[in-house]
Design an enzyme around this catalytic site. Structure first.
Site, short mmCIF file in Angstrom:
data_model
loop_
_atom_site.label_atom_id
_atom_site.label_comp_id
_atom_site.label_asym_id
_atom_site.label_seq_id
_atom_site.Cartn_x
_atom_site.Cartn_y
_atom_site.Cartn_z
N LYS A 1 -10.05 -0.99 11.87
CA LYS A 1 -9.04 -0.64 12.86
C LYS A 1 -9.69 -0.70 14.23
O LYS A 1 -10.72 -0.05 14.47
CB LYS A 1 -8.48 0.76 12.61
CG LYS A 1 -7.56 0.85 11.40
CD LYS A 1 -7.02 2.24 11.22
CE LYS A 1 -6.13 2.30 9.98
NZ LYS A 1 -5.89 3.69 9.57
N ASP B 1 -11.85 3.61 5.31
CA ASP B 1 -11.08 3.56 6.56
C ASP B 1 -11.70 4.57 7.55
O ASP B 1 -12.63 4.23 8.30
CB ASP B 1 -9.60 3.85 6.26
CG ASP B 1 -8.70 3.95 7.49
OD1 ASP B 1 -9.21 3.93 8.62
OD2 ASP B 1 -7.47 4.09 7.34
N GLY C 1 -3.51 -0.61 10.36
CA GLY C 1 -2.54 -0.38 11.42
C GLY C 1 -2.43 1.10 11.72
O GLY C 1 -2.81 1.94 10.91
N LYS D 1 1.02 5.47 0.13
CA LYS D 1 0.24 6.65 0.48
C LYS D 1 0.26 7.61 -0.71
O LYS D 1 1.29 7.76 -1.37
CB LYS D 1 0.84 7.34 1.71
CG LYS D 1 0.73 6.50 2.98
CD LYS D 1 -0.70 6.45 3.48
CE LYS D 1 -0.79 5.74 4.83
NZ LYS D 1 -2.18 5.70 5.33
N ASP E 1 -3.55 4.73 -0.59
CA ASP E 1 -4.33 5.29 0.53
C ASP E 1 -4.17 6.81 0.55
O ASP E 1 -3.07 7.32 0.72
CB ASP E 1 -3.83 4.69 1.84
CG ASP E 1 -4.68 5.10 3.04
OD1 ASP E 1 -5.64 5.89 2.87
OD2 ASP E 1 -4.40 4.62 4.16
N LYS F 1 0.87 -1.17 0.00
CA LYS F 1 0.00 0.00 0.00
C LYS F 1 0.90 1.22 0.00
O LYS F 1 1.83 1.31 0.81
CB LYS F 1 -0.89 -0.04 1.24
CG LYS F 1 -1.48 1.28 1.68
CD LYS F 1 -2.56 1.04 2.70
CE LYS F 1 -2.48 2.01 3.86
NZ LYS F 1 -3.47 1.70 4.92
#
Ligand code: OSB
Ligand code: MG
Length: 373
Positions: free
Chosen positions: A265, A241, A293, A166, A191, A164
């Protein structure tokens, strides 16, 4: 097995990251983490507050979590008889938001309950469908593209199953193009941590050509409706998310087709009881989930591993090896990942690792014990 919490110990630690971590909302070099210890009958349960150092991911940060726990949550929990850890969250549902603070104490109570029963945390939460956890990594925004390519290379060689990266305005289409050129076949996700608006949809649709497994939280942290409109315009699945803070919101987002995947999460939803409910809602609607995480220490990491053993955690998560974050972790044996990208779930009681008390003391910057007045 019922329990009464006699004392709650709050402890703030500071640990520098091995490498800085940058998202669309900022760069972190060092973590300030609040750990929660819940004590009952000579047993102590451990939980980690997953709030960041500033209120930029959501409204919480290290200091806010300390005050909420000390002044509003602890007084409601101390001395109360709980029939089970699943009831702990209910004692503070009247608090608006602050899920990560509340979740830290809630997780500590699940660890306590598991230790009381002499079983691993994953069993206490009803998990165990997976005995090994499939691991991906989350790679922050780097100083330049070469640094990012180097990091991806390192993590692929370490065996991680999904990368992943950013993204943020200015670090998106062309950077992903460069990554895809160098790594055409890897499972790749992006993300945005809420960095875009619906009016940016053409830029986000331009990412469709890169065969991303998903794009995570492109729009505002509290936005579900615009995500539904955006998803209708994209081929790439949206993964939610920030905006999923409860099972009810998960159900609404699924109903609106605001995304096709959910990142769960533990802290963001206020602990295990709600995380399990989010998991169950998603499973009922055939929406796959994975465990996110928050740059956790070994204590929060272990809780994430337990959570990831629930059956609908079918995609590789962001739970990875301790050494990617810390020179030394707060647990005596660090979390390790096999060369094929798996973490083997601990069968030890509670969260399954031993706290390194001497090390923990050496990095503690403040501590407070709260007892029933
Ligand atoms: O959005 O998943 C996120 C870290 C801090 C804040 C938000 C996020 C993240 C990560 C890190 O992606 C995942 C990890 O713990 O490695
Ligand atoms: Mg995210």
């Amino acid at each position: 097995m019922a329990f009464v919490i006699e004392q709650i110990k709050l402890r703030q630690i500071e640990m520098p990251l091995v490498h800085f971590f940058q998202t669309s909302f900022g760069r972190t070099y060092s973590r300030k983490i609040v750990l929660v210890e819940a004590l009952a009958g000579g047993i102590s349960g451990w939980g980690e507050v997953t709030a960041g150092e500033n209120p930029f991911y959501n409204e919480e940060w290290t200091d806010s979590s300390w005050l909420i726990l000390r002044d509003f949550v602890a007084p409601r929990v101390l001395g109360h008889e709980f029939a089970a850890a699943s009831e702990v969250g209910d004692r503070s549902v009247h608090i608006r938001g602050h899920f990560m603070a509340r979740g830290g104490l809630e997780a500590a109570c699940w660890d306590l309950e598991a230790k009381q029963k002499g079983i691993p945390l994953y069993k206490a939460i009803g998990g165990g469908a997976h005995k090994q956890i499939a691991c991906g990594v989350s790679i922050g925004i780097q100083d330049d593209v070469d640094q990012l390519l180097g990091k991806i290379d390192t993590e692929m060689n370490a065996g991680y199953r999904r990368i992943k990266m950013k993204i943020a305005p200015g670090w998106d289409v062309e950077v992903i193009r460069a990554v895809r050129k160098r790594f055409p076949e890897i499972l790749l996700t992006a993300d945005a941590n809420s960095a875009y608006r619906l009016s940016d949809w053409e830029l986000l649709a331009a990412l469709d050509e890169f065969n991303l497994m998903m794009i995570e939280q492109p729009l505002a942290h509290d936005e579900i409706i615009d995500h539904a409109e955006l998803q209708a315009k994209l081929k790439t699945p949206i993964c939610l998310d920030e905006c999923i803070r409860s099972a009810h919101q998960a159900e609404q987002a699924i109903r609106m087709q605001a995304g096709r995947i959910i990142n769960i999460k533990l802290g963001r939803v206020g602990g295990f009881a709600e995380a399990i409910k989010v998991h169950d809602v998603a499973m009922k609607h055939n929406i796959p989930v994975w465990c996110g995480g928050m740059l956790e220490s070994g204590i929060g990491r272990a809780a994430n591993i337990a959570l990831s053993t629930l059956p609908n955690f079918v995609l590789p998560g962001d739970v990875s090896a301790s050494k990617r974050y810390w020179k030394k972790d707060v647990i005596t044996t660090p979390v390790e990942v096999s060369p094929d990208g798996l973490i083997t779930v601990s069968e030890g009681p509670g969260f399954g690792f031993d706290v390194d008390h001497a090390f923990l003391d050496s990095i503690t910057v403040r501590q407070e014990t709260i007892s029933k007045p």
